[in-house]
Design a protein around this motif. Sequence first.
Motif, PDB file in Angstrom:
ATOM      1  N   ARG A  29      26.186  -0.836 -13.125  1.00 40.79           N
ATOM      2  CA  ARG A  29      27.218  -0.905 -14.241  1.00 40.79           C
ATOM      3  C   ARG A  29      26.682  -0.282 -15.582  1.00 40.79           C
ATOM      4  NH1 ARG A  29      27.826  -5.850 -11.616  1.00 40.79           N
ATOM      5  NH2 ARG A  29      26.168  -6.887 -13.130  1.00 40.79           N
ATOM      6  N   HIS A  30      25.271  -0.196 -15.797  1.00 38.84           N
ATOM      7  CA  HIS A  30      24.811   0.501 -16.962  1.00 38.84           C
ATOM      8  C   HIS A  30      24.429   2.089 -16.879  1.00 38.84           C
ATOM      9  CE1 HIS A  30      24.372  -3.380 -19.025  1.00 38.84           C
ATOM     10  NE2 HIS A  30      24.116  -3.708 -17.956  1.00 38.84           N
ATOM     11  N   GLY A  31      24.703   2.622 -15.688  1.00 35.35           N
ATOM     12  CA  GLY A  31      24.804   3.947 -15.401  1.00 35.35           C
ATOM     13  C   GLY A  31      23.577   4.264 -14.785  1.00 35.35           C
ATOM     14  N   ALA A  32      22.695   3.285 -14.141  1.00 34.04           N
ATOM     15  CA  ALA A  32      21.402   3.606 -13.744  1.00 34.04           C
ATOM     16  C   ALA A  32      21.679   3.424 -11.983  1.00 34.04           C
ATOM     17  CB  ALA A  32      20.068   2.706 -14.091  1.00 34.04           C
ATOM     18  N   VAL A  33      21.860   4.318 -11.410  1.00 40.34           N
ATOM     19  CA  VAL A  33      22.300   4.285 -10.035  1.00 40.34           C
ATOM     20  C   VAL A  33      20.973   4.408  -9.076  1.00 40.34           C
ATOM     21  CG1 VAL A  33      23.994   5.274  -8.220  1.00 40.34           C
ATOM     22  CG2 VAL A  33      24.539   5.362 -10.406  1.00 40.34           C
ATOM     23  N   LEU A  34      20.534   3.542  -8.727  1.00 39.99           N
ATOM     24  CA  LEU A  34      19.331   3.367  -7.973  1.00 39.99           C
ATOM     25  C   LEU A  34      19.658   2.850  -6.633  1.00 39.99           C
ATOM     26  CD1 LEU A  34      16.767   2.223 -10.870  1.00 39.99           C
ATOM     27  CD2 LEU A  34      17.204   4.808  -9.853  1.00 39.99           C
ATOM     28  N   ALA A  35      18.797   3.286  -5.829  1.00 39.14           N
ATOM     29  CA  ALA A  35      19.032   2.768  -4.389  1.00 39.14           C
ATOM     30  C   ALA A  35      17.927   1.480  -4.142  1.00 39.14           C
ATOM     31  CB  ALA A  35      18.547   3.793  -3.237  1.00 39.14           C
ATOM     32  N   ALA A  36      18.321   0.713  -3.321  1.00 41.93           N
ATOM     33  CA  ALA A  36      17.564  -0.625  -3.329  1.00 41.93           C
ATOM     34  C   ALA A  36      16.002  -0.211  -2.678  1.00 41.93           C
ATOM     35  CB  ALA A  36      18.187  -1.654  -2.097  1.00 41.93           C
ATOM     36  N   PRO A  37      15.852   0.825  -1.916  1.00 44.15           N
ATOM     37  CA  PRO A  37      14.484   1.129  -1.416  1.00 44.15           C
ATOM     38  C   PRO A  37      13.605   1.392  -2.721  1.00 44.15           C
ATOM     39  CG  PRO A  37      16.082   1.814   0.187  1.00 44.15           C
ATOM     40  CD  PRO A  37      16.786   1.315  -1.003  1.00 44.15           C
ATOM     41  N   THR A  38      14.180   2.095  -3.578  1.00 49.94           N
ATOM     42  CA  THR A  38      13.476   2.373  -4.779  1.00 49.94           C
ATOM     43  C   THR A  38      12.963   1.219  -5.592  1.00 49.94           C
ATOM     44  OG1 THR A  38      14.923   4.548  -4.808  1.00 49.94           O
ATOM     45  CG2 THR A  38      13.697   3.784  -6.868  1.00 49.94           C
ATOM     46  N   LEU A  39      14.113   0.178  -5.761  1.00 51.81           N
ATOM     47  CA  LEU A  39      13.443  -0.695  -6.313  1.00 51.81           C
ATOM     48  C   LEU A  39      12.269  -1.529  -5.464  1.00 51.81           C
ATOM     49  CD1 LEU A  39      16.947  -2.326  -7.554  1.00 51.81           C
ATOM     50  CD2 LEU A  39      15.323  -0.686  -8.636  1.00 51.81           C
ATOM     51  N   VAL A  40      12.370  -1.780  -4.025  1.00 47.28           N
ATOM     52  CA  VAL A  40      11.528  -2.197  -3.356  1.00 47.28           C
ATOM     53  C   VAL A  40      10.289  -1.679  -3.362  1.00 47.28           C
ATOM     54  CG1 VAL A  40      10.899  -2.788  -0.967  1.00 47.28           C
ATOM     55  CG2 VAL A  40      13.220  -3.118  -1.940  1.00 47.28           C
ATOM     56  N   GLY A  41      10.335  -0.291  -3.404  1.00 47.96           N
ATOM     57  CA  GLY A  41       8.990   0.542  -3.615  1.00 47.96           C
ATOM     58  C   GLY A  41       8.242   0.124  -4.801  1.00 47.96           C
ATOM     59  N   ALA A  42       8.952   0.167  -6.158  1.00 46.22           N
ATOM     60  CA  ALA A  42       8.270  -0.110  -7.263  1.00 46.22           C
ATOM     61  C   ALA A  42       7.796  -1.447  -7.408  1.00 46.22           C
ATOM     62  CB  ALA A  42       9.429   0.236  -8.415  1.00 46.22           C
ATOM     63  N   CYS A  43       8.364  -2.467  -6.957  1.00 46.47           N
ATOM     64  CA  CYS A  43       7.803  -3.784  -6.898  1.00 46.47           C
ATOM     65  C   CYS A  43       6.636  -3.824  -6.125  1.00 46.47           C
ATOM     66  CB  CYS A  43       8.859  -4.788  -6.346  1.00 46.47           C
ATOM     67  SG  CYS A  43      10.435  -4.779  -7.559  1.00 46.47           S
ATOM     68  N   ALA A  44       6.693  -3.346  -4.842  1.00 47.22           N
ATOM     69  CA  ALA A  44       5.342  -3.091  -3.959  1.00 47.22           C
ATOM     70  C   ALA A  44       4.188  -2.528  -4.877  1.00 47.22           C
ATOM     71  CB  ALA A  44       5.668  -2.498  -2.800  1.00 47.22           C
ATOM     72  N   GLN A  45       4.553  -1.303  -5.429  1.00 50.70           N
ATOM     73  CA  GLN A  45       3.385  -0.575  -5.969  1.00 50.70           C
ATOM     74  C   GLN A  45       2.991  -1.610  -7.186  1.00 50.70           C
ATOM     75  OE1 GLN A  45       5.720   3.169  -6.857  1.00 50.70           O
ATOM     76  NE2 GLN A  45       4.141   4.076  -5.975  1.00 50.70           N
ATOM     77  N   ALA A  46       3.773  -2.260  -7.750  1.00 45.81           N
ATOM     78  CA  ALA A  46       3.308  -2.967  -9.299  1.00 45.81           C
ATOM     79  C   ALA A  46       2.671  -4.107  -8.687  1.00 45.81           C
ATOM     80  CB  ALA A  46       4.617  -3.571  -9.707  1.00 45.81           C
ATOM     81  N   GLY A  47       2.775  -4.711  -7.301  1.00 46.72           N
ATOM     82  CA  GLY A  47       2.321  -5.733  -6.931  1.00 46.72           C
ATOM     83  C   GLY A  47       0.683  -5.434  -6.485  1.00 46.72           C
ATOM     84  N   VAL A  48       0.448  -4.022  -6.020  1.00 47.17           N
ATOM     85  CA  VAL A  48      -1.198  -3.684  -5.960  1.00 47.17           C
ATOM     86  C   VAL A  48      -1.707  -3.609  -7.158  1.00 47.17           C
ATOM     87  CG1 VAL A  48      -2.352  -1.758  -5.299  1.00 47.17           C
ATOM     88  CG2 VAL A  48      -0.270  -2.197  -3.778  1.00 47.17           C
ATOM     89  N   LEU A  49      -0.955  -3.356  -8.446  1.00 48.80           N
ATOM     90  CA  LEU A  49      -1.733  -3.275  -9.413  1.00 48.80           C
ATOM     91  C   LEU A  49      -1.900  -4.631 -10.141  1.00 48.80           C
ATOM     92  CD1 LEU A  49       0.439  -0.488 -11.307  1.00 48.80           C
ATOM     93  CD2 LEU A  49      -1.760  -0.294 -10.296  1.00 48.80           C
ATOM     94  N   LEU A  50      -0.880  -5.538  -9.569  1.00 50.01           N
ATOM     95  CA  LEU A  50      -1.249  -7.002  -9.944  1.00 50.01           C
ATOM     96  C   LEU A  50      -2.294  -7.811  -9.322  1.00 50.01           C
ATOM     97  CD1 LEU A  50       2.582  -8.100 -10.867  1.00 50.01           C
ATOM     98  CD2 LEU A  50       0.771  -7.628 -12.451  1.00 50.01           C
ATOM     99  N   ALA A  51      -2.620  -7.248  -8.182  1.00 52.32           N
ATOM    100  CA  ALA A  51      -3.537  -7.973  -7.473  1.00 52.32           C
ATOM    101  C   ALA A  51      -4.709  -8.655  -7.908  1.00 52.32           C
ATOM    102  CB  ALA A  51      -4.019  -7.111  -6.047  1.00 52.32           C
ATOM    103  N   PRO A  52      -5.602  -7.744  -8.794  1.00 53.56           N
ATOM    104  CA  PRO A  52      -6.855  -8.433  -9.371  1.00 53.56           C
ATOM    105  C   PRO A  52      -6.744  -9.427 -10.236  1.00 53.56           C
ATOM    106  CG  PRO A  52      -6.866  -5.722  -9.494  1.00 53.56           C
ATOM    107  CD  PRO A  52      -5.488  -6.381  -8.853  1.00 53.56           C
ATOM    108  N   LEU A  53      -5.503  -9.231 -11.101  1.00 51.33           N
ATOM    109  CA  LEU A  53      -4.928 -10.222 -12.066  1.00 51.33           C
ATOM    110  C   LEU A  53      -4.776 -11.818 -11.324  1.00 51.33           C
ATOM    111  CD1 LEU A  53      -4.421 -11.153 -15.032  1.00 51.33           C
ATOM    112  CD2 LEU A  53      -2.212 -10.165 -14.547  1.00 51.33           C
TER     113      LEU A  53
END
Length: 405
Positions: A67-91
């Motif tokens: 609705r805000h003009g950012a057309v992203l596929a669901a797998p793109t969001l899933v992949g970004a969250c998974a990569q962020a989870g790796v960065l958050l692991a030590p914390l």
Amino acid sequence: MRVVRRTTRRRRYRRACACYGPATVMAPGEPRALGKGLWTNRSLALLLVERYGAGRSLNSLVAGLARHGAVLAAPTLVGACAQAGVLLAPLVEAIRQRSQASWHLHADETSWKVFTPNGGGKPQRWWLWVSLGEDTVCFVIDQTRASSVLTGHLGLTEQADGTLTAPGGGERVLSSDFYAVYVSVGRRRAGLVNLYRVAHLRRYFPRARLSNPVQLEYWEKAWLDRFRALYTAHRELATAWARARDTPGPDADTRLAEAYTAWDGAIEAIDTARREQQASPGLQPAAKDALATLEREWDGVVAHRDYPMVDLDNNAAERAPRRPVVTRKNAYGSRTDDAAALAAAVWTVLGTAEKHGLNTLTYLTAYLDACGRAGGKPPQGTDLDRFLPWLASPDDLATWKQPPG
């Protein structure tokens, strides 16, 4: 929410000399936690806060961004969250170690659904566990509701005779309801004190009255008055204990002694009433069941006398899973076991940050900025310690409490 796609054109410089090296030099871009791609550090932090902090489902995020003009596929969001989870692991691991070493924890658990665990195709009922320390909030999603989850979080080791031991020993205090797992761990681990929430016991008496409202009306009222007196005595005891700790002196000691006397009187009134009524042959069966529950958990109620700094109830642990429960209503659970582990990790970071009064978006953005400066890897050593709220500097804490600029 406002979605902005920003294009940065960095200056290029061409050498006029014939020296060895690249002929064109370009200014470096801003350090990104995920390297090349669509996600800036702030947009990635916003994705995590919206997905897990606000409890939005994946489909809701995709539709909202569109609705805000950012057309992203669901797998793109899933992949970004998974990569962020790796960065958050030590914390997350640092928070769990801090929670494991806490002398007192509030604990609770609720159900969680995983649809395709371990690559399977049938939804299964898993469990979401939460443990609250003085300065940490820790979530774990596990497929069992057994004591192994709790002992693993507490760092306990089971011996051949069934007892539980901890590496550092010492006394530990656990506030919970009287679910069998908490009771069992408390009995098997020497030095672990169970504190049961009084509100959970109190609710059995109004329920008993529903079975016979006429005969049990005054019985229920008398019991609610006794519990009310116990709550009042505990508040006075907690206040007097804090005053004696902060401003010690004869006057504070006198007030503390009076508060202990009031607490002992309230407990004695409950103990006398329950013993007399249990011996009464004409008491209604539902009332006897309520009194039997009170007797079974009596030690966990009386033990509150030695810990006036701990609440009589376990409301903190019961409120902590509200965010996951909202996510459970919106998204029904997690698709895979990896997705469940990622959700627990992000909730651990967000819950701990909020416990210290931090703005989660500002805090996550700062952490991801540090990941970007580290070349897309999690910070280590003192760089990681900076983001542990109990070790962070006052200036950083003050900055992270503000909304993002």
